[in-house]
Scaffold this active site. Structure first.
Site, PDB file in Angstrom:
ATOM      1  N   ASP A   7       0.832  -1.202   0.000  1.00  0.00           N
ATOM      2  CA  ASP A   7       0.000   0.000   0.000  1.00  0.00           C
ATOM      3  C   ASP A   7       0.867   1.252   0.000  1.00  0.00           C
ATOM      4  O   ASP A   7       0.642   2.188  -0.776  1.00  0.00           O
ATOM      5  CB  ASP A   7      -0.915   0.018   1.232  1.00  0.00           C
ATOM      6  CG  ASP A   7      -1.917  -1.119   1.245  1.00  0.00           C
ATOM      7  OD1 ASP A   7      -3.083  -0.888   0.886  1.00  0.00           O
ATOM      8  OD2 ASP A   7      -1.539  -2.248   1.611  1.00  0.00           O
ATOM      9  N   THR A  44      -7.355  -4.460  -0.137  1.00  0.00           N
ATOM     10  CA  THR A  44      -6.164  -5.076   0.452  1.00  0.00           C
ATOM     11  C   THR A  44      -6.461  -6.485   0.959  1.00  0.00           C
ATOM     12  O   THR A  44      -5.603  -7.367   0.917  1.00  0.00           O
ATOM     13  CB  THR A  44      -5.603  -4.198   1.593  1.00  0.00           C
ATOM     14  OG1 THR A  44      -5.263  -2.914   1.069  1.00  0.00           O
ATOM     15  CG2 THR A  44      -4.356  -4.813   2.202  1.00  0.00           C
TER      16      THR A  44
END
Length: 397
Positions: free
Chosen positions: A91, A179
């Site tokens: 990320d 995610t």
């Protein structure tokens, strides 16, 4: 912080099995990427920005593939943010990488993105993030310092820029939407999404989905989707295992479904069909072979919002419904790039009252959107029917 179980199970969209490339590192093979456009440059006002966006998202997807492999081989930490959503070095690496690439040619255009460097610093992830960014950044960036990478992450953070209630030009980035899908495995989808907004209008967007089903014959997996205002929506395979960009750009369109009971629906994995207003008109089934008269087909699509936009824009799904929850905010980066991809593919995106999504309601930060009731993403043909059903069901909700 909490350590998440990377073996947690999440429902996934049902595609044919995805080819699993051998564990050959893709590092350093990004150099051959060329951001050629599928339409003449003179037709695209923002073609320079689009070319850079395509290249940045492609590099970001390569970073995700490598980090995902290392996560499961070395059991690196996966931490939770304060809202209990998981976050990994991918990320932060994606946000730093995209921020760096954009700032080289467009340093004056601010970036609105999901992360800041606080968690990188607090969880001793700096060296890992910097290493991944260096491996995918442009030639000449191998001397990036820790400070350079942390600054690049914070360029998209909440405190980086104030818009002063005025129309503006800015990038919107979701470094990894879904995610949980990134952590789950090969069947779940996750998306790197980047859009450019000019005076409250989304003018271009690029999505990269590394787990999108590919062609086992050439070792390819994943897809890039681009849109430019007035130029349509196009898709292309990501690089295959030999580092080559596979295939040509193909224009894509929403599906042609006009009958509600023939439509294919996506909903957020955190929501149930029964919580949505259309459940008063149709039951839902995930089995396409035996649908009853009052049933619609629900496609289990994990994870995040952008993969649902990708499904609608590519014609794999007809509708994506999202209900706004009073206790949760809706982030601009979860929708901006998806909106233009669906629009340019012939679809429509509004709130539940039929109004377009306004990216300027969060006047100072442009990080939140406030769609009345929720978001309706459709092929366009079904849109008015859906809004009418929502309206008629609203007194009972």
């Amino acid at each position: 912080m909490y350590i998440l179980d990377t073996g947690a199970r999440f429902s996934a969209v049902r595609f044919s099995p995805v080819f699993n490339p051998p564990p050959t590192s893709l590092r350093r093979r990004y150099f051959i990427v060329r951001a050629n456009l599928p339409f003449p440059k003179h037709q695209a006002k923002y073609h320079k920005e689009l070319e850079v966006a395509i290249d940045a998202v492609d590099r970001a997807c390569r970073l995700c593939v490598d980090v995902k492999r290392s996560l499961f081989s070395s059991k690196e930490k996966i931490v939770e943010k304060n809202d209990q959503t998981p976050v990994t070095i991918a990320d932060f690496g994606v946000q730093a990488l995209v921020s760096l690439e954009l700032s080289k040619l467009f340093p004056s255009i601010p970036l609105v993105a999901e992360e800041d460097s606080h968690f990188v610093r607090a969880n001793n992830l700096v060296s890992s993030v910097v290493s991944e960014v260096k491996s995918k950044a442009s030639i000449g960036d191998n001397h990036l310092s820790d400070a350079d990478v942390l600054e690049a992450i914070d360029r998209g953070g909440k405190d980086a820029y104030t818009f002063c209630n005025k129309p503006a030009t800015y990038w919107v980035l979701d470094p990894i939407d879904g995610t949980r899908g990134f952590l789950k495995g090969d069947e779940a989808l996750y998306v790197v999404g980047l859009a450019l907004v000019v005076d409250n209008e989304i003018v271009l967007g690029v999505m990269g989905c590394p787990n999108w089903p590919g062609d086992s014959s050439d070792g390819s997996t994943g897809t890039l989707m681009l849109s430019h205002i007035g130029c349509g929506t196009w898709t292309k395979k990501l690089q295959n295992v030999s580092g080559n960009v596979a295939g040509d750009w193909i224009r894509c369109f929403v599906d042609a479904c006009v009958l509600m009971n023939k439509a294919r629906f996506c909903i957020q994995e955190s929501q149930t069909w029964e919580s949505l207003p259309l459940s008063g008109f149709f039951d839902a089934s995930t089995v396409s072979e035996d649908l009853k008269h009052k049933e619609i087909l629900l496609l289990p699509t994990c994870c995040g919002s952008l993969c649902k936009y990708l499904m609608v824009a590519s014609g794999r799904a007809s509708v994506f419904l999202l209900r706004a929850k009073t206790q949760r905010t809706i982030k601009s980066w979860d929708h901006a790039v998806g909106i233009i991809c669906v629009h340019e593919a012939g679809g429509k995106v509004t709130d539940w009252e039929g109004d377009e999504i306004n990216l300027e309601e969060d006047q100072s930060e442009r990080r939140l959107i406030f769609p009345a009731g929720g978001v309706v993403v459709s092929n366009g043909s079904l849109h008015n029917q859906i809004l009418e059903m929502i309206s008629s069901a609203s007194p009972t909700l």
